[in-house]
Design an enzyme around this catalytic site. Structure first.
Site, PDB file in Angstrom:
ATOM      1  CG  ASN A 255      -5.135   4.413  11.548  1.00 39.76           C
ATOM      2  OD1 ASN A 255      -4.385   4.905  12.392  1.00 39.76           O
ATOM      3  ND2 ASN A 255      -5.309   3.103  11.423  1.00 39.76           N
TER       4      ASN A 255
ATOM      5  CE  LYS B 145      -2.738   1.784   9.261  1.00 39.49           C
ATOM      6  NZ  LYS B 145      -2.639   0.609   8.413  1.00 39.49           N
TER       7      LYS B 145
ATOM      8  CG  HIS C 246      -6.362  -0.980  13.019  1.00 40.71           C
ATOM      9  ND1 HIS C 246      -5.341  -1.738  12.483  1.00 40.71           N
ATOM     10  CD2 HIS C 246      -6.777  -0.159  12.022  1.00 40.71           C
ATOM     11  CE1 HIS C 246      -5.142  -1.367  11.218  1.00 40.71           C
ATOM     12  NE2 HIS C 246      -5.998  -0.415  10.916  1.00 40.71           N
TER      13      HIS C 246
ATOM     14  CD  GLU D  95      -1.907  -1.773  10.950  1.00 40.05           C
ATOM     15  OE1 GLU D  95      -1.794  -0.744  11.650  1.00 40.05           O
ATOM     16  OE2 GLU D  95      -1.997  -1.736   9.711  1.00 40.05           O
TER      17      GLU D  95
ATOM     18  CD  GLU E  74      -9.674  -0.467   8.534  1.00 43.30           C
ATOM     19  OE1 GLU E  74      -9.456   0.549   7.883  1.00 43.30           O
ATOM     20  OE2 GLU E  74      -8.927  -0.854   9.451  1.00 43.30           O
TER      21      GLU E  74
ATOM     22  N   GLY F 164      -3.048  -1.729   3.578  1.00 42.77           N
ATOM     23  CA  GLY F 164      -1.646  -1.450   3.266  1.00 42.77           C
ATOM     24  C   GLY F 164      -1.109  -2.270   2.107  1.00 42.77           C
TER      25      GLY F 164
ATOM     26  CB  SER G 283      -5.605  -0.277  -0.487  1.00 45.60           C
ATOM     27  OG  SER G 283      -4.575  -1.042   0.105  1.00 45.60           O
TER      28      SER G 283
HETATM   29  P1  PGA Z   1      -4.396   1.556   4.422  1.00 43.70           P
HETATM   30  O1  PGA Z   1      -4.773   1.341   5.972  1.00 43.70           O
HETATM   31  O2  PGA Z   1      -5.281   2.683   3.927  1.00 43.70           O
HETATM   32  O3  PGA Z   1      -2.950   1.913   4.413  1.00 43.70           O
HETATM   33  O4  PGA Z   1      -4.706   0.278   3.726  1.00 43.70           O
HETATM   34  C1  PGA Z   1      -6.109   1.356   6.400  1.00 43.70           C
HETATM   35  C2  PGA Z   1      -6.191   1.067   7.880  1.00 43.70           C
HETATM   36  O5  PGA Z   1      -5.396   0.276   8.391  1.00 43.70           O
HETATM   37  O6  PGA Z   1      -7.049   1.644   8.583  1.00 43.70           O
END
Ligand code: PGA
Length: 250
Positions: free
Chosen positions: A7, A9, A93, A95, A162, A168, A210
């Protein structure tokens, strides 16, 4: 087959996307894993053109509207994505939920629209650190599934667990705990398949938060984890290739 999804983003313009692919594709050539890049809308067309000849890597978007067309300024519809050769789309997601007011009702509309146009949605669910501390992890995830999946086919669907505190943050969920929660989601899905009289097809359930080259092998060694959704570490072609090429225990 294991699903390894990146992803990106809001990262990479067209030139950067093409340079990434040039480095990444040879590193994963011949892989028996289902590799998927979920990239910004603006990079889909150039990557689709390249991937048509490369093969082995599928394209995903990061959101989709529920109408096929209409007066929805700034939105992208399912047929616009399939027209580009997109096969997958991330829906709900954290976010989007956190910064853009995404609700379970809208997640539900997007899931149904994606499926009806032949896209495979990746539904993201997961708890906040506060919910986890309060012992609400299970209840929260079950509620997200119950509301998100009304009228959704339980085939042609991927789910990603998640935990928001792991996204992140560098704090990966322990593999055993991710395995436990994903097992719970799987049980719920098979229950919903039974009560909804739907075929007991396997819905693949991924872990995200992560995921890195140094924890992928332990995560993928867990029996309930069917794959991963990777943010930060998917931005580097070598890191993401290492994740795709995870090693299985002997
Ligand atoms: P990350 O993001 O691997 O940077 O933790 C995962 C995600 O948001 O799908």
């Amino acid at each position: 087959m294991a699903v390894i999804a990146g992803n990106w983003k809001m990262h990479k313009n067209r030139g950067e996307a093409l340079a990434y692919l040039q480095e990444f594709a040879p590193l994963v050539a011949g892989s028996d894993r289902e590799i998927l890049l979920c990239v910004p809308f603006t990079a889909l067309a150039v990557l689709a053109e390249k991937l048509a000849t490369t093969g082995g890597i599928a394209l995903g978007a990061q959101n989709v509207h529920w109408e096929a067309s209409g007066a929805y300024t700034g939105e992208i519809s399912p047929p616009m994505l399939t027209d580009l050769g997109v096969q997958y789309v991330i829906v709900g997601h954290s976010e989007r939920r956190q910064y853009f007011g995404e609700t379970d009702e809208r997640v539900n509309l997007r899931l149904k629209a994606a499926q009806s146009h032949g896209l495979t949605p990746i539904l993201c669910v997961g708890e906040t650190a506060e919910q986890r501390q309060q012992g609400l992890t299970e209840a929260h995830i079950l509620a997200q599934l119950a509301q998100g999946l009304v009228g959704v086919k339980l085939t042609q669907l991927i789910i990603a667990y998640e935990p928001i505190w792991a996204i992140g943050s560098g704090h990966t969920c322990q593999p055993e705990e991710a395995n436990r929660v994903i097992g719970l989601i799987r049980k719920e899905i098979s229950f919903l398949q039974q009560v909804g009289n739907q075929p007991a097809d396997s819905v693949r359930i991924l872990y995200g938060g992560s995921v890195k080259p140094d924890n992928i092998d332990d995560l993928m060694a867990m029996p309930e984890i069917d794959g991963v959704l990777v943010g930060t570490a998917s931005l580097d072609p070598r890191d993401f290739a290492r994740i795709v090429n995870y090693r299985q225990p002997d």
